[in-house]
Each structure stands twice: as C-alpha cells, then as structure tokens.
Design an enzyme around this catalytic site. Structure first.
Site, PDB file in Angstrom:
ATOM      1  N   GLU A 197      -0.052  -9.163  -0.967  1.00  0.00           N
ATOM      2  CA  GLU A 197      -1.028  -8.446   0.273  1.00  0.00           C
ATOM      3  C   GLU A 197      -2.056  -7.558  -0.289  1.00  0.00           C
ATOM      4  O   GLU A 197      -2.127  -6.380   0.142  1.00  0.00           O
ATOM      5  CB  GLU A 197       0.238  -7.885   1.057  1.00  0.00           C
ATOM      6  N   GLU A 236      -2.096   5.083   2.777  1.00  0.00           N
ATOM      7  CA  GLU A 236      -1.983   3.571   2.562  1.00  0.00           C
ATOM      8  C   GLU A 236      -3.220   3.029   2.117  1.00  0.00           C
ATOM      9  O   GLU A 236      -3.774   2.558   1.215  1.00  0.00           O
ATOM     10  CB  GLU A 236      -1.299   2.837   3.650  1.00  0.00           C
ATOM     11  N   ASP A 246       0.755  -1.273   0.108  1.00  0.00           N
ATOM     12  CA  ASP A 246      -0.091  -0.012  -0.091  1.00  0.00           C
ATOM     13  C   ASP A 246       0.657   1.348  -0.050  1.00  0.00           C
ATOM     14  O   ASP A 246       0.416   2.410   0.357  1.00  0.00           O
ATOM     15  CB  ASP A 246      -0.766   0.003   1.238  1.00  0.00           C
ATOM     16  N   ARG A 297       2.505   8.386   8.669  1.00  0.00           N
ATOM     17  CA  ARG A 297       2.346   9.568   8.389  1.00  0.00           C
ATOM     18  C   ARG A 297       1.164  10.533   9.234  1.00  0.00           C
ATOM     19  O   ARG A 297       1.163  11.465   9.610  1.00  0.00           O
ATOM     20  CB  ARG A 297       2.056   9.959   7.100  1.00  0.00           C
ATOM     21  N   HIS A 322      12.992   5.167  12.598  1.00  0.00           N
ATOM     22  CA  HIS A 322      13.236   5.459  10.994  1.00  0.00           C
ATOM     23  C   HIS A 322      13.983   6.693  10.679  1.00  0.00           C
ATOM     24  O   HIS A 322      14.167   7.591  11.263  1.00  0.00           O
ATOM     25  CB  HIS A 322      11.584   5.690  10.918  1.00  0.00           C
ATOM     26  N   HIS A 368       6.366   5.314  12.838  1.00  0.00           N
ATOM     27  CA  HIS A 368       6.691   6.332  11.720  1.00  0.00           C
ATOM     28  C   HIS A 368       5.591   6.724  10.795  1.00  0.00           C
ATOM     29  O   HIS A 368       5.572   7.506   9.702  1.00  0.00           O
ATOM     30  CB  HIS A 368       7.385   5.191  10.640  1.00  0.00           C
TER      31      HIS A 368
HETATM   32  C1  UD1 Z   1       6.802   4.858   3.659  1.00  0.00           C
HETATM   33  C2  UD1 Z   1       5.072   4.412   3.230  1.00  0.00           C
HETATM   34  C3  UD1 Z   1       4.755   3.722   4.345  1.00  0.00           C
HETATM   35  C4  UD1 Z   1       5.539   2.519   4.866  1.00  0.00           C
HETATM   36  C5  UD1 Z   1       6.926   3.063   5.150  1.00  0.00           C
HETATM   37  C6  UD1 Z   1       7.731   1.756   5.607  1.00  0.00           C
HETATM   38  C7  UD1 Z   1       4.352   5.944   1.479  1.00  0.00           C
HETATM   39  C8  UD1 Z   1       3.436   7.159   1.144  1.00  0.00           C
HETATM   40  N1  UD1 Z   1       4.658   5.802   2.699  1.00  0.00           N
HETATM   41  O1  UD1 Z   1       6.537   5.746   4.628  1.00  0.00           O
HETATM   42  O2  UD1 Z   1       3.532   3.112   3.936  1.00  0.00           O
HETATM   43  O3  UD1 Z   1       4.843   2.073   6.111  1.00  0.00           O
HETATM   44  O4  UD1 Z   1       7.478   3.652   4.106  1.00  0.00           O
HETATM   45  O5  UD1 Z   1       8.796   2.258   6.306  1.00  0.00           O
HETATM   46  O6  UD1 Z   1       4.593   5.110   0.522  1.00  0.00           O
HETATM   47  N2  UD1 Z   1      14.540   8.420   4.414  1.00  0.00           N
HETATM   48  C9  UD1 Z   1      15.988   8.150   4.527  1.00  0.00           C
HETATM   49  N3  UD1 Z   1      16.293   6.998   3.933  1.00  0.00           N
HETATM   50  C10 UD1 Z   1      15.637   5.925   3.925  1.00  0.00           C
HETATM   51  C11 UD1 Z   1      14.245   5.731   3.950  1.00  0.00           C
HETATM   52  C12 UD1 Z   1      13.621   7.084   4.146  1.00  0.00           C
HETATM   53  O7  UD1 Z   1      16.552   8.978   4.426  1.00  0.00           O
HETATM   54  O8  UD1 Z   1      16.040   4.750   3.527  1.00  0.00           O
HETATM   55  C13 UD1 Z   1      13.862   9.538   4.797  1.00  0.00           C
HETATM   56  C14 UD1 Z   1      13.795  10.526   3.557  1.00  0.00           C
HETATM   57  O9  UD1 Z   1      13.960  11.761   3.935  1.00  0.00           O
HETATM   58  C15 UD1 Z   1      12.392  10.340   3.194  1.00  0.00           C
HETATM   59  C16 UD1 Z   1      11.642  10.091   4.565  1.00  0.00           C
HETATM   60  O10 UD1 Z   1      12.655   9.398   5.294  1.00  0.00           O
HETATM   61  O11 UD1 Z   1      12.030  11.588   2.300  1.00  0.00           O
HETATM   62  C17 UD1 Z   1      10.197   9.637   4.261  1.00  0.00           C
HETATM   63  O12 UD1 Z   1      10.358   8.406   3.469  1.00  0.00           O
HETATM   64  P1  UD1 Z   1       8.881   8.102   2.705  1.00  0.00           P
HETATM   65  O13 UD1 Z   1       9.048   6.801   1.998  1.00  0.00           O
HETATM   66  O14 UD1 Z   1       8.190   9.336   1.990  1.00  0.00           O
HETATM   67  O15 UD1 Z   1       7.874   7.784   3.872  1.00  0.00           O
HETATM   68  P2  UD1 Z   1       7.909   6.763   5.089  1.00  0.00           P
HETATM   69  O16 UD1 Z   1       7.458   7.278   6.202  1.00  0.00           O
HETATM   70  O17 UD1 Z   1       9.239   6.062   5.045  1.00  0.00           O
HETATM   71  N1  UDP Z   2      12.401  -3.468  10.432  1.00  0.00           N
HETATM   72  C1  UDP Z   2      13.710  -3.617  10.317  1.00  0.00           C
HETATM   73  N2  UDP Z   2      14.253  -2.816  10.825  1.00  0.00           N
HETATM   74  C2  UDP Z   2      14.079  -1.918  11.792  1.00  0.00           C
HETATM   75  C3  UDP Z   2      12.850  -1.450  11.911  1.00  0.00           C
HETATM   76  C4  UDP Z   2      11.882  -2.531  11.153  1.00  0.00           C
HETATM   77  O1  UDP Z   2      14.234  -4.472   9.691  1.00  0.00           O
HETATM   78  O2  UDP Z   2      14.989  -1.022  12.252  1.00  0.00           O
HETATM   79  C5  UDP Z   2      11.428  -4.303   9.778  1.00  0.00           C
HETATM   80  C6  UDP Z   2      10.317  -5.039  10.442  1.00  0.00           C
HETATM   81  O3  UDP Z   2      10.809  -6.245  11.001  1.00  0.00           O
HETATM   82  C7  UDP Z   2       9.292  -5.216   9.312  1.00  0.00           C
HETATM   83  C8  UDP Z   2       9.437  -4.241   8.562  1.00  0.00           C
HETATM   84  O4  UDP Z   2      10.676  -3.573   8.790  1.00  0.00           O
HETATM   85  O5  UDP Z   2       9.610  -6.451   8.554  1.00  0.00           O
HETATM   86  C9  UDP Z   2       8.289  -3.278   8.713  1.00  0.00           C
HETATM   87  O6  UDP Z   2       8.559  -1.814   8.292  1.00  0.00           O
HETATM   88  P1  UDP Z   2       7.932  -0.481   8.528  1.00  0.00           P
HETATM   89  O7  UDP Z   2       7.542  -0.505   9.872  1.00  0.00           O
HETATM   90  O8  UDP Z   2       9.113   0.641   8.052  1.00  0.00           O
HETATM   91  O9  UDP Z   2       6.718  -0.531   7.679  1.00  0.00           O
HETATM   92  P2  UDP Z   2       5.116  -0.935   7.563  1.00  0.00           P
HETATM   93  O10 UDP Z   2       5.411  -2.558   7.948  1.00  0.00           O
HETATM   94  O11 UDP Z   2       4.592  -0.031   8.488  1.00  0.00           O
HETATM   95  O12 UDP Z   2       4.726  -0.727   6.388  1.00  0.00           O
END
Ligand code: UD1
Ligand code: UDP
Length: 382
Positions: free
Chosen positions: A120, A134, A98, A212, A243, A210
């Site tokens: 999923e 999502e 999602d 939004r 995160h 984490h």
């Molecule tokens: C995204 C997904 C969310 C999912 C989550 C898993 C969307 C809208 N959101 O949210 O559904 O649950 O991933 O973690 O698709 N960043 C880094 N390095 C990384 C990853 C992220 O620096 O490896 C920082 C960047 O500044 C980025 C910000 O995190 O802009 C947010 O990342 P983003 O993918 O937009 O949103 P998430 O909250 O991670």
């Molecule tokens: N996870 C990880 N390292 C971390 C935190 C989470 O490998 O430091 C794994 C966790 O075990 C799960 C997945 O990341 O498999 C969940 O990701 P996240 O919580 O970012 O996203 P969501 O599941 O809420 O979309």
C-alpha cells in the site's frame, strides 16, 4: 535453493486485514518462508483479525498501552524489533500502509540493513498534518523501502513525482483480495444487534470514526451531525461500531448515547463488518479502509475528513468528501436519504482499488526482485 524468508510486521486492525491474505498467500508458495511479527499496537481489534483469518503470530511485541502516544508506539516497536530481526534473520521485511507500526517496523529493518517492501505504497494528501501522523509515516517509509507495492497507477505517479528510489509495482490493494473470502450473500451475523436489523425496510447507515486529526472539535461536529440526522429521520438506523480508543469513546458516547435509532456497538470482526457494509444503504466514515471497501460493494461513502489520499473512488463518483462541519455533513446525508437519483448515481460498484489478485502480483514481484522468477508481474489495470 534456500527459501526466501519474508517477515511481515503489522500491529493495527487495518494492517492485519490487508496483510493476512498476503502472509497466507506467501506461506502457500514453495519458494517462501512466511513469518509474521505483531507489534500489538492494537490488541483486541488485532486478535479478532488473526482469529478470522486463522493466522498465528511467530512474534508478538505486545506493546499496546491505554491512551498510548506516538512516541511510545514507535520506541517500543523499535526496541522490540531488535531481538526479532536478530532471531528471524529475514531476507525481506514487509510493512503495510502508514501507521506508527509501519514506520517503526521499516526503520528497524533499515537499522539492521534488511530490505523493506512497502505494501500500500504511494498514497498521499501532500498535507503532513492530515492525516496525522499517517502522511508523514508513509512518506518516510517510501524513502526507506526498496520495493513499493502501489495499489493504483495514481499511487505510483505520486512516488515518481517525489523521485522515490526503488522498484515500483502496481498491484491493486490486498483488501480486495481479503473481500473475496469475507463477503457472502448467505452470511449470518454473529452479533445479535445486526441480526435484528431490518435491512430491507429501513435505511441502515454504517458509521465509523477514529482519526487522530479529528479528535476534539471535528469529532464533536461529526457526532452532532449524526445526532441530528437520527432525530429528524425516523426511517433510518445508524449502526456505529465504536473504536476502542478511550478518546473516541468519550466523545461518541457523550453525544450519541441513548439517541433513538443510533446503535453504538463494540468493534465487530471483519466478516461481520464487510457483510454489514454489503447490506447497508450507505457509509459515513473517516476510515481509509472503508473508502476502498464500500465502492467495491456499490455503497456510497461520505468521507468525514477534509481531504483524502484515495481520490480514485471520488473520481468514479461513489465517494464524496463531506468534511468535518456539521451543516455540510447533514446536507450530503440528507441528499442520499431523500434524492433517489443522487443516491443511484453514487451507488455503483466500482473497483478502482483492485481485482482480488494483489497478493499474487506482490509475491511474483518479490520473487522477481530476488531472481527467483524470470517475469515481472503485469500491472493491475494494465
Ligand atoms: C491507529 C493508527 C491509524 C489507523 C488506526 C486503525 C497510528 C498512529 N494510528 O490509530 O493510522 O488508522 O490505528 O484503527 O499508528 N485500543 C484498545 N484496543 C485495541 C485497539 C486500541 O484498547 O484493540 C485503545 C488503546 O487505549 C490505545 C488507543 O485505542 O492506546 C489508540 O490506539 P492507537 O493505535 O494509538 O491509535 P488508533 O486511533 O487506533
Ligand atoms: N473494521 C472492522 N470492524 C469494525 C470497524 C472496521 O473489521 O468494527 C474494518 C473495516 O472493514 C476495514 C478496517 O477495519 O477493513 C478499517 O480499519 P480502521 O478504520 O480502523 O483503519 P483505517 O483503514 O482508517 O486505517
């Protein structure tokens, strides 16, 4: 006969963890060519998963920007996918879950008239702003996809209620497949802070947050609750891999930095994470993935959200919705810390999300759809 060319598109940490076993499973079968395209919506957190599963990207759109917006993720993915689809000419595109990558990947496939398989599929809260974005992403992908791989019977019922078209299968969740290789009793953490923890003598709580829709006041409430818990319970250790989102980090470090017994660490790789959960006392999280993994490990979960699209483990008794108000979060955490009977009632290993054979069912369903297998897979739980 030509091989079926399946292009898996994913971009965030959880999608990678749940798609890696499937990409590898398909690659090992003679009837498939399994390719993978990363959008790079995440970078470090995605690369860490690729390394652990020894996966190599065939394409990488590398779209991540600091503090990226939903529009930038979506538009950059759609533009990048044009070239990838033109080059790869896949028979099927698989997307997962999602995220904005999921939605944009599916829409690009549709623009190129390539059928979509949704892994999923069918999770719903029926509140389009929670989880945001999502719930809308997965609903829209449901309309685009031809093949729906639902983890549970409940997910399939959600699609039937909405009269979603296409073929539907109950497969289990691929994350349970992934856990067959990551969780090991003799695992040695590669993160020094984790090796120093006394899991036998202390009550270790694993925390992540984490989402939004939790940005702002809900996230501040959650952090305040954790702060009070740590200050009033000398017997616990809170391990919180934070995160990389700067919005999240500002809030978390602003409230929890230097609080005794709170270990704020960088994200850890999935093997360290799964084994941390396997050894901890309980989990507090707004993550979707953790709500599926912790029950399989027999760990109680307090969900730091107002709702959940994963009611199966709530029904089984392992997960409780704690919400985003400080008082209720504290009440439930204190219950788990002080009431042994209440803890034991929640700490039962249940596997409503899978049996470790989701990839096999998905592969067979794809082969069946394309006329390469005479048999439809049996449903998970049937
Ligand atoms: C995204 C997904 C969310 C999912 C989550 C898993 C969307 C809208 N959101 O949210 O559904 O649950 O991933 O973690 O698709 N960043 C880094 N390095 C990384 C990853 C992220 O620096 O490896 C920082 C960047 O500044 C980025 C910000 O995190 O802009 C947010 O990342 P983003 O993918 O937009 O949103 P998430 O909250 O991670
Ligand atoms: N996870 C990880 N390292 C971390 C935190 C989470 O490998 O430091 C794994 C966790 O075990 C799960 C997945 O990341 O498999 C969940 O990701 P996240 O919580 O970012 O996203 P969501 O599941 O809420 O979309």
């Amino acid at each position: 006969m030509n091989k079926l060319k399946v292009l898996s598109v994913f971009g965030t940490r959880p999608e990678a963890i749940k798609m890696a076993p499937l990409v590898k499973y398909l690659a090992a079968l003679p009837e498939f060519e399994s390719l993978c395209c990363l959008t790079g919506q995440h970078r470090e957190m995605l690369d860490s998963v690729m390394d652990i599963f020894h996966l190599r990207a065939d394409y990488d759109l590398n779209i991540m920007q600091e503090r990226q917006t939903l529009s930038s993720i979506t538009s950059r993915t759609i533009l990048g996918m044009d070239e990838v689809i033109a080059k790869a000419q896949p028979d099927l595109i698989l997307v997962h879950g999602d995220t904005s990558t999921t939605f944009a990947g599916a829409l690009s496939a549709f623009y190129h008239r390539v059928p979509v398989g949704h892994v999923e599929a069918g999770l719903r809260t029926l509140d389009k702003y929670s989880p945001y974005p999502e719930e809308m992403n997965r609903t829209l992908v449901g309309d685009i996809a031809e093949l729906h791989f639902c983890p549970t019977a409940n997910n399939l019922r959600n699609l039937e209620r909405e009269a979603v078209a296409g073929e539907k299968f109950i497969t289990g969740n691929t994350v349970i497949d992934a856990m067959q290789t990551t969780v090991r009793p003799d695992f040695v953490f590669s993160v020094p802070e984790l090796n120093e923890l006394d899991f036998g003598g202390r009550k270790v709580i694993t925390v992540t947050c984490h989402r939004r829709e939790n940005y702002g006041e809900p996230m501040r409430n959650i952090m305040e609750a954790l702060r009070e818990l740590a200050l009033t319970h000398p017997e616990l250790e809170i391990v919180y891999p934070v995160h990389l989102s700067p919005v999240v980090r500002e809030c978390v470090f602003g409230i929890l930095r230097d609080v005794p017994r709170v270990h704020l660490i960088d994200p850890i790789d999935v093997e360290n994470m799964h084994n941390l959960m396997a050894r901890c006392c309980f989990v507090m999280t707004d993550s979707g993935g953790l709500q599926e993994e912790a029950p399989a490990l027999g760990k109680p979960v307090l969900v730091l959200r107002r709702e959940t699209e994963r009611p199966e483990a709530v029904k089984a008794g392992t997960v409780k919705l704690a919400g985003v108000e400080k008082a209720e979060i504290l009440r439930l955490a204190e219950m788990l810390l002080t009431d042994e009977a209440a803890y034991n009632a929640m700490a039962r290993a249940v596997n409503p999300y899978g049996d470790g054979h989701a990839c096999q069912r998905i592969a067979q369903a794809i082969a069946w759809h394309f006329g390469r297998s005479a048999e439809k897979p049996a449903d998970f739980g049937a």
